[in-house]
Every structure is written in structure tokens, then in C-alpha cells.
Design a protein around this motif. Structure first.
Motif, PDB file in Angstrom:
ATOM      1  N   CYS A  58      -6.595  -1.309  -0.040  1.00 53.97           N
ATOM      2  CA  CYS A  58      -5.958  -1.672   1.215  1.00 53.97           C
ATOM      3  C   CYS A  58      -7.015  -1.860   2.302  1.00 53.97           C
ATOM      4  CB  CYS A  58      -4.984  -0.557   1.599  1.00 53.97           C
ATOM      5  SG  CYS A  58      -4.224  -0.788   3.213  1.00 53.97           S
TER       6      CYS A  58
ATOM      7  N   SER B 241       0.018   4.120   0.743  1.00 56.39           N
ATOM      8  CA  SER B 241      -0.400   5.057   1.775  1.00 56.39           C
ATOM      9  C   SER B 241       0.113   4.658   3.168  1.00 56.39           C
ATOM     10  CB  SER B 241      -1.926   5.150   1.769  1.00 56.39           C
ATOM     11  OG  SER B 241      -2.372   5.906   2.857  1.00 56.39           O
ATOM     12  N   CYS B 242      -0.045   3.352   3.523  1.00 54.13           N
ATOM     13  CA  CYS B 242       0.313   2.953   4.888  1.00 54.13           C
ATOM     14  C   CYS B 242       1.399   1.891   4.940  1.00 54.13           C
ATOM     15  CB  CYS B 242      -0.931   2.486   5.645  1.00 54.13           C
ATOM     16  SG  CYS B 242      -1.520   0.870   5.100  1.00 54.13           S
TER      17      CYS B 242
ATOM     18  N   CYS C 266      -6.238   0.948   5.295  1.00 52.83           N
ATOM     19  CA  CYS C 266      -6.503   2.398   5.151  1.00 52.83           C
ATOM     20  C   CYS C 266      -7.411   2.702   3.958  1.00 52.83           C
ATOM     21  CB  CYS C 266      -5.193   3.159   5.038  1.00 52.83           C
ATOM     22  SG  CYS C 266      -4.399   2.975   3.431  1.00 52.83           S
TER      23      CYS C 266
ATOM     24  N   CYS D 254       0.836  -1.197   0.000  1.00 52.47           N
ATOM     25  CA  CYS D 254       0.000   0.000   0.000  1.00 52.47           C
ATOM     26  C   CYS D 254       0.876   1.254   0.000  1.00 52.47           C
ATOM     27  CB  CYS D 254      -0.898  -0.006   1.231  1.00 52.47           C
ATOM     28  SG  CYS D 254      -1.870   1.497   1.381  1.00 52.47           S
TER      29      CYS D 254
HETATM   30 ZN   LIG Z   1      -3.018   1.178   3.354  1.00 52.34          ZN
END
Ligand SMILES: [Zn+2]
Length: 107
Positions: free
Chosen positions: A98, A86-87, A101, A84
């Protein structure tokens, strides 16, 4: 609120709860945090994460969805896990977003 599934770990529980919620059955994961503190408690029954449906009357629909979820996993095309953006969670190839998140998988 009703427990409908005992997951092997938080990751599996999170994926199932997200799958149910995405399919119109609001669900969440509770419990299962103890392994972060003491690894040896990881597999003790009762400490495993449980997936709950928020509305008791959704339990039957949730059980059908969980069956479908495991069919999906079993029949998923092979591929590489993705990370991911983002996270940083590592995700199985069959997932398009994901579970942690909700970020979309990058193209
Ligand atoms: Zn994520």
C-alpha cells in the motif's frame, strides 16, 4: 529538495514518491490538498501535487525511475484492484504494498 513531477492527484503522486523511495531515491509529495476542500480547484495548475526529491542531485535518477514506473504501469498484467487491509485504500493490481500505509498486499 527539487520538484521533479507534477501528479494528476495525490494518489498518483503518492505512488510515484513511494516507488522512488523504494528504489533508493528519497522522495515526497507536497501540495494538492485543495481538492479536498473545493473540488473545482482540483485541476488548476499549481495546486496539483508535486513529487519532490529530497536531494537535488537525485533528480536525473528520479526522472529515469519515473519513466520506468510508467512503463511498468503500461505493461502491468490485468487484474483486480485490491483493498488495503490496514487503511482501506483501493490499490491497482500491480502494487504489492500500500502506498499510503506501506502494508503488504495479503496473499
Ligand atoms: Zn494501506
Amino acid at each position: 529538495m527539487k520538484a521533479i513531477f507534477e501528479a494528476l492527484n495525490l494518489r498518483e503522486g503518492g505512488m510515484i514518491a513511494t516507488y522512488l523511495t523504494d528504489h533508493g531515491v528519497p522522495a515526497e509529495v507536497r501540495g494538492g490538498n485543495h481538492h479536498a476542500v473545493r473540488g473545482e480547484l482540483y485541476n488548476i495548475r499549481g495546486l496539483l501535487p508535486q513529487v519532490f526529491v529530497l536531494e537535488d542531485e537525485d533528480a536525473a535518477a528520479a526522472e529515469e525511475l519515473i519513466k520506468a514506473y510508467f512503463e511498468l504501469i503500461k505493461n502491468a498484467p490485468a487484474g483486480d484492484p485490491w483493498i488495503c487491509p490496514s487503511c482501506g485504500e483501493v490499490l491497482e493490481p500491480q502494487f504489492v504494498s500500500c502506498w499510503k500505509c506501506q502494508a503488504e498486499r495479503p496473499a
